[in-house]
Design a protein around this motif. Sequence first.
Motif, short mmCIF file in Angstrom:
data_model
loop_
_atom_site.label_atom_id
_atom_site.label_comp_id
_atom_site.label_asym_id
_atom_site.label_seq_id
_atom_site.Cartn_x
_atom_site.Cartn_y
_atom_site.Cartn_z
N ILE A 1 0.84 -1.21 0.00
CA ILE A 1 0.00 0.00 0.00
C ILE A 1 0.87 1.26 0.00
CG2 ILE A 1 -1.69 1.33 1.36
CD1 ILE A 1 -2.80 -1.20 0.14
N GLY A 2 1.86 1.26 0.90
CA GLY A 2 2.71 2.44 1.05
C GLY A 2 3.49 2.75 -0.21
N GLY A 3 3.75 1.73 -1.01
CA GLY A 3 4.57 1.96 -2.18
C GLY A 3 3.80 2.28 -3.44
N GLN A 4 2.50 2.04 -3.44
CA GLN A 4 1.76 2.19 -4.69
C GLN A 4 1.14 3.56 -4.87
OE1 GLN A 4 -1.10 -0.90 -5.05
NE2 GLN A 4 0.24 -2.14 -6.31
N SER A 5 0.17 3.86 -4.01
CA SER A 5 -0.59 5.09 -4.26
C SER A 5 0.29 6.31 -4.01
CB SER A 5 -1.84 5.13 -3.39
OG SER A 5 -1.49 4.93 -2.06
N THR A 6 1.22 6.21 -3.07
CA THR A 6 2.12 7.36 -2.82
C THR A 6 2.88 7.72 -4.09
OG1 THR A 6 3.73 5.77 -2.07
CG2 THR A 6 2.51 6.94 -0.37
N THR A 7 3.50 6.71 -4.68
CA THR A 7 4.34 6.98 -5.85
C THR A 7 3.48 7.40 -7.04
OG1 THR A 7 5.81 5.28 -4.98
CG2 THR A 7 6.27 6.07 -7.19
N GLY A 8 2.32 6.76 -7.19
CA GLY A 8 1.42 7.15 -8.27
C GLY A 8 1.03 8.62 -8.14
#
Length: 216
Positions: A42-49
């Motif tokens: 979770i922490g890596g997906q929407s943040t980077t998107g």
Amino acid sequence: MLVAQVTDNAGARGLIRALRDRPDGALLDLRVAVAACFFVVIGGQSTTGRLISTVLRTAAGNPEAWARASAEDGFARAWVEEVVRREPPITTWRRITREEVELSGVTVPAGAGLLLMLMGTGSDPEVFADPDHLCPYRSNVRQNLSFGAGPHRCPGARPALAEAEVALREAATVLPRAQLEKDAPPSTLGLLSFRAPLRVVVRLRSANRKSPGPPS
Ligand code: HEM
């Protein structure tokens, strides 16, 4: 599925194994291990998107930056770093005080919930000259808390920066005539801790109009 992978001694490998196994050879508690795996996803997906959305919106709204992103080595990365400083996707973060602490003359008791204004740290006029202006290659660009600080500082900061850099450079290369559609209605995710454009609308400049190009 995650629980099954974490508990499968033979099957757990790679990231899941690394998260599950403690340095002393013991295994993490199952609930903690699953939570850690879940948080990495979770922490890596929407943040980077969301970072990528803001990077594209800001660069497409600045023709000189768009041209330099594809033409100049290092520019895309420098632009991404500036966006992380000034418009990070995570604007606030929560903490609980472990012990009583004094902050700016205020005594905060142990166990108090704090909301840290991470985003404000990149806009501090005492640290950054003209902080609202995206100005690539600032020497102190990383003097902010956009990825947190201390032992829990974001472990995904490097891949996030790299992904956003590649996204900007490739978009500017593939769509050199793209520019932000300023008339498109703004559409922003504005939650307490998360902020980013929900969409980035561009149009293509006509082919015969001269591109601004990188400055000589
Ligand atoms: C632009 C993208 C990102 C931003 C702005 C961001 C921001 C943050 C922040 C503010 C924290 C809290 C730090 C603290 O408590 O001091 C954090 C923690 C964390 N981030 Fe990121 N992050 C991003 C991308 C990623 C990526 C790509 C991953 C994984 C591949 C990731 C995984 C994590 C994890 C696992 C933690 C918890 C660390 C811990 O509690 O020890 N993040 N991130």
